[in-house]
Motif scaffolding. Structure first.
Motif, PDB file in Angstrom:
ATOM      1  N   ALA A 274      38.252  47.259  31.852  1.00  0.00           N
ATOM      2  CA  ALA A 274      39.232  46.263  32.298  1.00  0.00           C
ATOM      3  C   ALA A 274      39.822  46.647  33.651  1.00  0.00           C
ATOM      4  O   ALA A 274      39.979  45.803  34.546  1.00  0.00           O
ATOM      5  CB  ALA A 274      40.332  46.114  31.251  1.00  0.00           C
ATOM      6  N   VAL A 275      40.157  47.926  33.818  1.00  0.00           N
ATOM      7  CA  VAL A 275      40.733  48.394  35.090  1.00  0.00           C
ATOM      8  C   VAL A 275      39.715  48.271  36.217  1.00  0.00           C
ATOM      9  O   VAL A 275      40.031  47.790  37.315  1.00  0.00           O
ATOM     10  CB  VAL A 275      41.220  49.851  34.951  1.00  0.00           C
ATOM     11  N   LEU A 276      38.470  48.690  35.965  1.00  0.00           N
ATOM     12  CA  LEU A 276      37.441  48.594  37.010  1.00  0.00           C
ATOM     13  C   LEU A 276      37.154  47.139  37.370  1.00  0.00           C
ATOM     14  O   LEU A 276      36.961  46.807  38.540  1.00  0.00           O
ATOM     15  CB  LEU A 276      36.155  49.271  36.534  1.00  0.00           C
ATOM     16  N   GLY A 277      37.113  46.264  36.363  1.00  0.00           N
ATOM     17  CA  GLY A 277      36.886  44.851  36.635  1.00  0.00           C
ATOM     18  C   GLY A 277      37.948  44.266  37.534  1.00  0.00           C
ATOM     19  O   GLY A 277      37.656  43.454  38.431  1.00  0.00           O
ATOM     20  N   TYR A 278      39.186  44.687  37.324  1.00  0.00           N
ATOM     21  CA  TYR A 278      40.289  44.192  38.163  1.00  0.00           C
ATOM     22  C   TYR A 278      40.212  44.781  39.570  1.00  0.00           C
ATOM     23  O   TYR A 278      40.374  44.058  40.572  1.00  0.00           O
ATOM     24  CB  TYR A 278      41.630  44.542  37.519  1.00  0.00           C
ATOM     25  N   LEU A 279      39.960  46.082  39.672  1.00  0.00           N
ATOM     26  CA  LEU A 279      39.954  46.743  40.974  1.00  0.00           C
ATOM     27  C   LEU A 279      38.779  46.300  41.841  1.00  0.00           C
ATOM     28  O   LEU A 279      38.917  46.129  43.063  1.00  0.00           O
ATOM     29  CB  LEU A 279      39.912  48.263  40.790  1.00  0.00           C
ATOM     30  N   LEU A 280      37.610  46.115  41.228  1.00  0.00           N
ATOM     31  CA  LEU A 280      36.409  45.806  42.001  1.00  0.00           C
ATOM     32  C   LEU A 280      36.217  44.319  42.259  1.00  0.00           C
ATOM     33  O   LEU A 280      35.757  43.923  43.336  1.00  0.00           O
ATOM     34  CB  LEU A 280      35.174  46.366  41.290  1.00  0.00           C
ATOM     35  N   TRP A 281      36.553  43.469  41.275  1.00  0.00           N
ATOM     36  CA  TRP A 281      36.280  42.042  41.416  1.00  0.00           C
ATOM     37  C   TRP A 281      37.500  41.157  41.187  1.00  0.00           C
ATOM     38  O   TRP A 281      37.373  39.945  41.176  1.00  0.00           O
ATOM     39  CB  TRP A 281      35.165  41.640  40.429  1.00  0.00           C
ATOM     40  N   GLY A 282      38.670  41.756  40.986  1.00  0.00           N
ATOM     41  CA  GLY A 282      39.877  40.970  40.762  1.00  0.00           C
ATOM     42  C   GLY A 282      39.860  40.202  39.455  1.00  0.00           C
ATOM     43  O   GLY A 282      40.527  39.169  39.327  1.00  0.00           O
ATOM     44  N   GLU A 283      39.110  40.694  38.469  1.00  0.00           N
ATOM     45  CA  GLU A 283      38.991  39.996  37.185  1.00  0.00           C
ATOM     46  C   GLU A 283      40.223  40.248  36.318  1.00  0.00           C
ATOM     47  O   GLU A 283      40.606  41.395  36.089  1.00  0.00           O
ATOM     48  CB  GLU A 283      37.742  40.453  36.439  1.00  0.00           C
ATOM     49  N   VAL A 284      40.828  39.166  35.851  1.00  0.00           N
ATOM     50  CA  VAL A 284      41.954  39.261  34.922  1.00  0.00           C
ATOM     51  C   VAL A 284      41.503  38.651  33.596  1.00  0.00           C
ATOM     52  O   VAL A 284      41.209  37.455  33.525  1.00  0.00           O
ATOM     53  CB  VAL A 284      43.187  38.514  35.448  1.00  0.00           C
TER      54      VAL A 284
END
Length: 332
Positions: A274-284
């Protein structure tokens, strides 16, 4: 045959070693999957998995030859290894197919019904006890899966079924790993898990492309092999290294400890993804994914807690009457 005579084998249990291997393995898997999601924009899934297999073999074969026993290139347990490798290869092809259409946290939340399935399958095939409370926890966990997927909802995507199928194949593969137990070295298990995945995915990719004509939306499923440049080779090597370490550590965990105990520790992957998804692609992650994730994790952690408590009680009952006369064994 040797494989048939091994069916009565009772593997030893080393929970602390298993937990440590699994937690570190999850870190490598998160790195691998983040790289996969990024590189799928350039290379098809068949090529990425094939490259991972090829590079892993180039590393593991010389290493096994150099180290010698207990590592080995040939093993009479190869049918079990081949089954496990096939489950891994086919399942994770489906898993990565969903990456371009869903956030990393969404895909992995659905996939993490796998530990619940592992606990259930361990009861069926390995006779590992679940009990009423853990049974209820499994039900709650699977409700969390349904909430995360939202079948019938306006936002439901059919590709959400793919990580669910992968979860099932993964759970089956971990039961096979427990059947193998510690009769194999970790490097041998890693080699036999990764090496067959190359030809398996090549055959699968070629077959699928004979049936379907994939458009631009599914370009990552075309049976194509673009020539990577220098940086591309380095990224492919990074995927192979992370994947190889993840598979080796994951396999070791399930070799040396009960599947129902190890399964909940797989969940350490979710917050990292979840953290990597947010940091790399802005996924919430959407609300239903977060709620489903919470139920799945709570269910898995409770199952693990109950397994630990049951193991402690069983060990106490077994040791107490004979404690003055028993020499401790590291395998108990």
């Amino acid at each position: 045959m040797a494989v048939m005579s091994d069916t009565a084998f009772q593997p030893s249990s080393r929970p602390l070693e298993g937990m440590t291997c699994l937690m570190i393995g999850m870190v490598f898997f998160v790195v691998q999957d983040a790289l996969m999601k990024t590189l799928l924009a350039t290379y098809p899934v068949w090529m990425l998995i094939g490259a991972r297999a090829t590079i892993s073999v180039m590393i593991l074969v010389p290493l096994i030859l150099y180290l010698g026993r207990p590592h080995r290139l040939w093993t009479p347990l190869w049918p079990l290894h081949l089954i496990r490798a096939t489950l891994f290869a086919v399942g994770f092809c489906l898993f990565y197919t969903a990456f371009p259409f869903m956030g990393l946290a969404e895909v992995t939340t659905i996939f993490f019904s796998a530990p619940l399935m592992t606990a259930l399958l361990a009861a069926v095939f390995l006779r590992e006890t679940i009990g009423l409370q853990r049974g209820l926890a499994l039900v709650i966990g699977f409700i969390g899966v349904l909430i995360a997927m939202r079948p019938g909802g306006a936002t439901f995507q059919w590709v959400a079924v793919l990580p669910l199928i992968c979860a099932f194949t993964y759970a089956l593969s971990q039961i096979v790993a427990r059947k193998i137990g510690d009769r194999e070295s970790t490097l041998t298990v890693g080699l036999y898990t990764l090496a067959p995945s190359g030809p398996i995915v090549a055959l699968l990719g070629w077959s699928v492309n004979q049936v379907f004509d994939f458009g631009p939306e599914f370009a990552h499923l075309r049976f194509e092999f673009p020539i990577p440049d220098g940086s591309g080779i380095l990224w492919l090597a990074a995927i192979a290294g992370a994947g190889m370490m993840g598979y080796i550590l994951n396999s070791r965990a399930y070799q040396v400890a009960p599947a129902s105990l190890m399964a909940p520790f797989d969940y350490s992957y979710l917050p990292m993804a979840a953290v990597l998804g947010y940091l790399l692609w802005g996924e919430v992650p959407p609300v239903n994914t977060v709620v489903g994730m919470a139920l799945i994790v709570a269910s898995g952690v409770f199952i693990g807690y109950r397994e630990i408590q049951t193991a402690r009680r069983a060990k106490a009952v077994h040791i107490a009457p004979t404690a003055p006369f028993v020499v401790d064994s590291p395998d108990v």
